[in-house]
Every structure is written in structure tokens, then in C-alpha cells.
Design an enzyme around this catalytic site. Sequence first.
Site, short mmCIF file in Angstrom:
data_model
loop_
_atom_site.label_atom_id
_atom_site.label_comp_id
_atom_site.label_asym_id
_atom_site.label_seq_id
_atom_site.Cartn_x
_atom_site.Cartn_y
_atom_site.Cartn_z
N ASN A 94 -16.89 -44.18 19.18
CA ASN A 94 -16.63 -43.00 19.59
C ASN A 94 -18.79 -42.68 20.31
O ASN A 94 -17.82 -41.46 20.66
CB ASN A 94 -16.55 -42.31 19.17
CG ASN A 94 -14.53 -41.75 17.91
OD1 ASN A 94 -13.46 -42.66 18.45
ND2 ASN A 94 -14.42 -42.35 16.99
N ARG B 250 10.35 -48.96 13.10
CA ARG B 250 8.87 -48.96 12.27
C ARG B 250 7.84 -49.91 12.98
O ARG B 250 7.05 -50.35 12.57
CB ARG B 250 9.22 -48.51 11.18
CG ARG B 250 9.77 -47.50 10.72
CD ARG B 250 10.14 -47.60 9.04
NE ARG B 250 11.00 -45.85 9.22
CZ ARG B 250 11.89 -45.68 8.69
NH1 ARG B 250 12.99 -47.19 8.89
NH2 ARG B 250 12.84 -44.61 8.23
N ARG C 237 -15.25 -48.83 12.75
CA ARG C 237 -14.71 -48.73 14.43
C ARG C 237 -15.10 -47.60 14.77
O ARG C 237 -15.02 -46.66 15.89
CB ARG C 237 -13.35 -48.50 13.80
CG ARG C 237 -12.23 -48.54 15.21
CD ARG C 237 -11.39 -48.56 15.04
NE ARG C 237 -10.39 -48.84 15.89
CZ ARG C 237 -9.54 -48.73 16.20
NH1 ARG C 237 -8.52 -50.03 15.48
NH2 ARG C 237 -8.49 -48.89 17.67
N HIS D 213 -17.42 -40.29 23.26
CA HIS D 213 -16.31 -39.81 23.47
C HIS D 213 -15.69 -38.40 22.25
O HIS D 213 -14.96 -37.95 22.97
CB HIS D 213 -14.84 -40.43 22.18
CG HIS D 213 -14.74 -41.57 22.91
ND1 HIS D 213 -15.89 -42.71 23.73
CD2 HIS D 213 -14.02 -42.33 23.79
CE1 HIS D 213 -15.53 -43.66 24.21
NE2 HIS D 213 -14.38 -43.30 24.79
N HIS E 134 -14.17 -36.87 25.62
CA HIS E 134 -12.42 -35.78 25.21
C HIS E 134 -12.11 -34.72 25.72
O HIS E 134 -11.65 -34.71 25.88
CB HIS E 134 -11.69 -36.23 23.50
CG HIS E 134 -11.67 -37.50 23.93
ND1 HIS E 134 -11.26 -38.42 22.37
CD2 HIS E 134 -11.23 -38.63 24.64
CE1 HIS E 134 -11.18 -38.77 22.52
NE2 HIS E 134 -11.09 -40.00 23.90
N LYS F 245 -4.88 -48.55 18.62
CA LYS F 245 -4.87 -47.25 18.97
C LYS F 245 -3.73 -46.87 20.08
O LYS F 245 -4.35 -47.00 20.40
CB LYS F 245 -6.25 -46.42 19.16
CG LYS F 245 -6.80 -46.55 17.36
CD LYS F 245 -8.11 -46.36 17.81
CE LYS F 245 -8.44 -44.81 17.89
NZ LYS F 245 -9.65 -44.05 17.51
N LYS G 54 -15.62 -55.20 20.69
CA LYS G 54 -14.22 -54.20 20.78
C LYS G 54 -13.57 -55.29 19.64
O LYS G 54 -13.12 -54.51 18.43
CB LYS G 54 -13.41 -53.30 21.83
CG LYS G 54 -12.74 -52.96 20.91
CD LYS G 54 -12.30 -51.63 21.95
CE LYS G 54 -11.08 -50.68 20.94
NZ LYS G 54 -10.25 -49.54 21.97
N GLU H 147 -16.83 -47.83 29.92
CA GLU H 147 -16.81 -47.84 28.29
C GLU H 147 -17.66 -49.65 28.13
O GLU H 147 -17.97 -49.78 27.35
CB GLU H 147 -14.99 -48.59 28.31
CG GLU H 147 -14.07 -47.30 27.76
CD GLU H 147 -14.50 -46.75 27.23
OE1 GLU H 147 -15.33 -47.14 25.51
OE2 GLU H 147 -14.45 -45.22 26.57
N HIS I 22 -11.19 -40.79 32.77
CA HIS I 22 -12.43 -40.83 30.98
C HIS I 22 -12.50 -41.10 31.27
O HIS I 22 -14.24 -40.53 30.41
CB HIS I 22 -10.49 -42.09 30.27
CG HIS I 22 -11.10 -42.35 28.78
ND1 HIS I 22 -11.23 -41.42 27.86
CD2 HIS I 22 -11.88 -43.67 28.31
CE1 HIS I 22 -11.91 -42.11 26.84
NE2 HIS I 22 -12.54 -43.07 27.35
N GLU J 297 -10.40 -47.52 11.24
CA GLU J 297 -11.11 -46.71 11.63
C GLU J 297 -11.58 -45.88 10.14
O GLU J 297 -12.11 -44.36 10.04
CB GLU J 297 -11.02 -45.20 12.70
CG GLU J 297 -11.78 -44.89 13.15
CD GLU J 297 -11.24 -44.31 14.60
OE1 GLU J 297 -11.89 -42.34 14.10
OE2 GLU J 297 -11.49 -44.31 15.39
#
Length: 361
Positions: free
Chosen positions: A246, A122, A242, A249, A253, A144, A228, A186, A265, A238
Amino acid sequence: MSDTTVIPVRGTDGMKDYEVRVGRGILGTVSELLPARAEKVLIVHAPALGERAERLREELSDRYQVLLAEIPDAEGAKRVEVAAFCWQILGQTDFTRSDAIIGFGGGATTDIAGFVAATWLRGIAIVQVPTTVLAMVDAAIGGKTGINTAEGKNLVGAFWAPHAVLCDLELLDTLPRNEILAGFAEVVKAGFIAEPEILDIIEADPARATDPTTAEFRRAVELAIGMKARVVGEDFTEQGLREILNYGHTLGHAIEHAERYQWRHGAAVAIGMVYAAELARLTGRLPDAVVDRHRRVLDSLDLPTSYPAGRWPTLLATMRRDKKARGALLRFIVLDDIARPSVLQGPDESLLFSAYQEIAS
């Protein structure tokens, strides 16, 4: 450490504070960033970094029991079978919560290494050592983590902040030119949503801006990292701010999925940013000059700004499954101006199609 920039990430939402170190020739300081109580370290790396990972293992072996886990390259790493391979190593060597993982590679490597760290017992510590522009300014920083499924990108994952991030710019000196340019998508994103100085640096001299040995490159990268760091510090999971990360994106994506993750990407996000700019223009939010600036900046980096016209139905279906959608409503980050991001929720399908015609080839 004299030429090292330390960018702090201030934690919220239960995230602990950590730091991002940026410099040249600082890989040897990674031991300073590992948890004090760690006894075992697993270095997760891509095949191309095998020799460097072995050298790093040797440098750390006087203080730690160090193991290596070589995983597939690029998006091929982000599969549950690869995570299970890493879990097996951790289990067979009795890794405890005091031990640590080093993610050593590009964005896919740091994503899967972070996911393994988040899920083993965990959560155990991970120090991210990104080796591509994309990973340095984006994937390795925000916590993330995730893996892909047949249905889409990063649909399985967890928020798990790194213990620290080390960005040694010397690792980029041998990176292929197209990798640097793809990663710069980015950096450009950071320029449009928050740091216009980045756009000025690129427009002044694209060659110097994308040369890892120059002051211009370092400045652009540090601005992107700092942006960032601020955003994820304020909104780790998020819940609001945040979401601006995106930008580009949602369609990006979908393009990656359509290309079976064979595209870089950054190439997909570049197209996604121009699409988002066209959406904002059609809704009256964004002037033509800013849309044109998107194309001009991305063209100067040899990044794509269009996609085949006939692919729209597939892309739309994929976007509707995207984790950024809320129920049946698609959400896009758009701009009201440079450094003024906002949300466009549930746009009419005819508007989406019209914007796509502006980027269709």
C-alpha cells in the site's frame, strides 16, 4: 516457452499455488493455463481489445465454448452493474464450477473479471492476461478483486487467487507512452519498498527502462512481479506483510476519488509515494536524500509529485473512510530507508497537514 520466465506464487492462507508467466509472444500458450476440466470460457475484455479478444476466442474455440464480454474502459468497468452483466452471461450459458474466465485487459478489467470469478458459484477459475504495465506488475497478480462505489475505490471485493497469470510483453508494444509511464509508478514502488535494483535501472537510462522491447524493461518488470509474488504468497489476505504494497496508496486512492477516477492510478500513487516519503522525513525516519530520490526518479518518468494545496480537507476526509484505516486511526506505509518499509499509525493531523504542504502546488 524457451524465452519464458516462470515466477511461482507459493500459496498460504488457503490460497493455492499458481504461476506467473512472463515472455514475448506467449499469448498463444494461454490454453495451457486453463483448468483441465473446463468446457466453457468467458473472455472479459475492454473495448479497445475487441479484435484481439476475437482472435483469442478463435484460437481457443477448437477446445472450448468461448464467449466474449466487452465491458467499459478503465474504472468505468468496476461497477456492480458491469458485474451483473457478466453474471447474466454466465447464468444464461450455464457456466459451472469447472469452467473458467479470462481477464484480458488492464488493471480495471482484471479487477472486475476477478471479482466476477470470485462470486460466481462462490468461485470459479480465472486466468489473468494483463495488457498494461500496471496490471502485469500489480492488479493481475495478487488476487485482490473489487469494484468501486460512490463512497470510494475497491470498497467491495474479495480475495480470489488467479489460476494463473500470463504476461505477454508484446501486448505492451502498442501501448501509449503515457500508459507505460503511469504503470511504472507501481514498478517504482517495488523498487523503494523491496527491490532497489529497479531504481538503479531507471536512473541509469529512463528511456530504455520504460521501453517494452529492452532487456532493462523486462528485468524491472520481472523484479516487480517477483516482489509481489513473494509478498502475496506469504500474506494472501493482508494480515501483515502484504500491507507494504500500500506504499503511496493511502493518499493515492484519495486523489483518484477526488478526480472521479479520471486520473491514471499510477499518477495518483506517484504523488502518494512522495507524500509518504515526506511523512517519514518529518518523523525523523527517512533522510532527505531518499526523499529527493523519490522526486528524481518519478520526475524522470514524467509522473506528478505535487497536488493543489486547497484539496487537503477533501483528501483527508476520504482517507478516513479508506479500507486501510483501522477504526478512526489512519495507517500509512512509510520507509525507514530504501527497502525498509514500516507502518505509521495514527499520525497527528498537524503532521499530516505539514507533509501535505511539502507536496502542495
